[in-house]
Design an enzyme around this catalytic site. Sequence first.
Site, PDB file in Angstrom:
ATOM      1  N   ARG A  65       0.659  -1.456   0.622  1.00 37.72           N
ATOM      2  CA  ARG A  65       0.233  -0.119  -0.187  1.00 37.72           C
ATOM      3  C   ARG A  65       0.838   0.902   0.058  1.00 37.72           C
ATOM      4  O   ARG A  65       0.146   2.072  -0.519  1.00 37.72           O
ATOM      5  CB  ARG A  65      -0.637   0.513   1.054  1.00 37.72           C
ATOM      6  CG  ARG A  65      -2.686   0.009   0.934  1.00 37.72           C
ATOM      7  CD  ARG A  65      -3.094  -0.860   2.466  1.00 37.72           C
ATOM      8  NE  ARG A  65      -1.961  -2.296   2.731  1.00 37.72           N
ATOM      9  CZ  ARG A  65      -1.706  -3.231   2.150  1.00 37.72           C
ATOM     10  NH1 ARG A  65      -3.482  -3.803   1.516  1.00 37.72           N
ATOM     11  NH2 ARG A  65      -1.825  -4.362   2.866  1.00 37.72           N
ATOM     12  N   THR A  66       2.047   1.130   0.593  1.00 38.39           N
ATOM     13  CA  THR A  66       2.108   3.181   1.498  1.00 38.39           C
ATOM     14  C   THR A  66       3.378   3.103  -0.535  1.00 38.39           C
ATOM     15  O   THR A  66       3.098   3.843  -0.407  1.00 38.39           O
ATOM     16  CB  THR A  66       3.752   2.153   2.924  1.00 38.39           C
ATOM     17  OG1 THR A  66       2.610   2.218   2.896  1.00 38.39           O
ATOM     18  CG2 THR A  66       4.071   3.479   2.646  1.00 38.39           C
ATOM     19  N   LYS A 112      25.382  -3.677  -2.055  1.00 37.95           N
ATOM     20  CA  LYS A 112      26.570  -3.591  -2.164  1.00 37.95           C
ATOM     21  C   LYS A 112      27.690  -2.857  -1.166  1.00 37.95           C
ATOM     22  O   LYS A 112      28.928  -2.952  -0.796  1.00 37.95           O
ATOM     23  CB  LYS A 112      27.286  -2.955  -3.525  1.00 37.95           C
ATOM     24  CG  LYS A 112      26.387  -3.729  -4.882  1.00 37.95           C
ATOM     25  CD  LYS A 112      27.211  -2.625  -6.029  1.00 37.95           C
ATOM     26  CE  LYS A 112      26.141  -3.227  -6.955  1.00 37.95           C
ATOM     27  NZ  LYS A 112      26.025  -2.010  -8.643  1.00 37.95           N
ATOM     28  N   ARG A 131      10.868   3.807   3.143  1.00 34.47           N
ATOM     29  CA  ARG A 131      10.781   2.976   4.398  1.00 34.47           C
ATOM     30  C   ARG A 131      11.968   2.051   4.566  1.00 34.47           C
ATOM     31  O   ARG A 131      12.556   1.573   3.820  1.00 34.47           O
ATOM     32  CB  ARG A 131       9.912   1.984   3.542  1.00 34.47           C
ATOM     33  CG  ARG A 131       9.695   0.973   4.832  1.00 34.47           C
ATOM     34  CD  ARG A 131       8.966   0.197   4.043  1.00 34.47           C
ATOM     35  NE  ARG A 131       7.333   0.555   4.285  1.00 34.47           N
ATOM     36  CZ  ARG A 131       6.319   0.685   4.867  1.00 34.47           C
ATOM     37  NH1 ARG A 131       6.269  -0.953   4.444  1.00 34.47           N
ATOM     38  NH2 ARG A 131       5.525   1.015   5.451  1.00 34.47           N
ATOM     39  N   HIS A 185       5.937   5.897  11.286  1.00 32.26           N
ATOM     40  CA  HIS A 185       4.637   5.905  10.314  1.00 32.26           C
ATOM     41  C   HIS A 185       4.221   7.245  10.057  1.00 32.26           C
ATOM     42  O   HIS A 185       3.373   6.604   9.233  1.00 32.26           O
ATOM     43  CB  HIS A 185       3.940   4.709   9.830  1.00 32.26           C
ATOM     44  CG  HIS A 185       3.594   4.442   8.552  1.00 32.26           C
ATOM     45  ND1 HIS A 185       3.735   5.204   7.461  1.00 32.26           N
ATOM     46  CD2 HIS A 185       3.275   2.927   8.389  1.00 32.26           C
ATOM     47  CE1 HIS A 185       3.470   4.227   6.665  1.00 32.26           C
ATOM     48  NE2 HIS A 185       3.021   3.119   6.873  1.00 32.26           N
TER      49      HIS A 185
HETATM   50  C1  NCD Z   1       2.273  -0.973   7.869  1.00 31.41           C
HETATM   51  C2  NCD Z   1       3.475  -0.619   8.350  1.00 31.41           C
HETATM   52  O1  NCD Z   1       4.085  -0.543   7.070  1.00 31.41           O
HETATM   53  O2  NCD Z   1       3.848  -0.334   9.406  1.00 31.41           O
HETATM   54  N1  NCD Z   1       1.467  -0.888   6.861  1.00 31.41           N
HETATM   55  C3  NCD Z   1       1.393   0.621   6.352  1.00 31.41           C
HETATM   56  O3  NCD Z   1       1.786   0.629   5.374  1.00 31.41           O
HETATM   57  N2  NCD Z   1       0.351   0.467   5.693  1.00 31.41           N
HETATM   58  C4  NCD Z   1       1.287  -1.725   8.912  1.00 31.41           C
HETATM   59  C5  NCD Z   1       2.076  -3.219   8.826  1.00 31.41           C
HETATM   60  O4  NCD Z   1       2.659  -3.685   8.132  1.00 31.41           O
HETATM   61  O5  NCD Z   1       1.617  -4.398   9.815  1.00 31.41           O
END
Ligand code: NCD
Length: 306
Positions: A51-52, A80, A101, A129
Amino acid sequence: MRHLMSPLDLSVEELDRILDLANDIEADPGKYAHACEGKKLATLFYEPSTRTRLSFEAAMLNLGGSVLGFSSADSSSAAKGESVADTIRVISCYADIAAMRHPKEGAPLVAALHSRIPVINAGDGGHQHPTQTLTDLLTIRSLKGRLGNITIGLCGDLKFGRTVHSLINALVRYEGVRFILISPEELRIPDYVREDVLRRSGHEFKEVIRLEEALPELDILYMTRVQKERFFNEEDYVRMKDFYILDKAKMKLAGPDMMVLHPLPRVNEISVEVDADPRAAYFRQAQYGVYVRMALILTLLEVKVC
Ligand code: NCD
């Protein structure tokens, strides 16, 4: 130049403006379809995501911009041995804005310190997040009509769940928010969130183990997955993973207006039979994630649409 590491990097007024802009985008997406023409978003994902990453990419494409990036550390020069600082220096030559991320807490902050373009924290380890929080706030405000005067139950892995940590940080800035923290003993909220954020804010909160006990009191139930990847051993994960399962029978204990949110991905913690319940809002939440990321990109790139 602005970065976004935590929801607290935005004042309440700025946050309101981003949510207003997201609602305007939802109402009239065509107005924004060319706003970022010629601009590029880099998605630097050292950890799995559906999703993100894709909602960031969809957001930039919806704005008429383009996207580039990588979706795992193995497919980037991290494999690397390249540092995050060097990577972002180089990406600054290729893109106008980056979303990162990383499994290590603080990695996006290191990137921001070495970047010539805005960096957005798209999740750093068990820490924060912020764009999920923007999504959660937009969902709550759009569907409930307010962010204050709510009782919210946060349920599941409150120890490692970064979405929960960011959401609590954001919600303590609104009046009349009551928190019910629902978790097994081993997955309780970290002390730095309980003491430094919740207790210091003066908001009412309690910690309970049983979901059934909390359900009748809630305006919002925020379910979370047990964060398998942050456990030190498989045995502990297996013991914890099905601690909570929200099903039809438990939904009967909740009020008619309680809204169920989940950042997704869901594993077993919400039974699929709940999906048809009108109170289940987690797929609508994912849609709001695109609008709010569009609003965030416009804000950080200082693009105005009249
Ligand atoms: C969340 C995350 O990555 O922290 N997912 C997301 O970004 N929608 C929640 C999760 O992974 O449980």
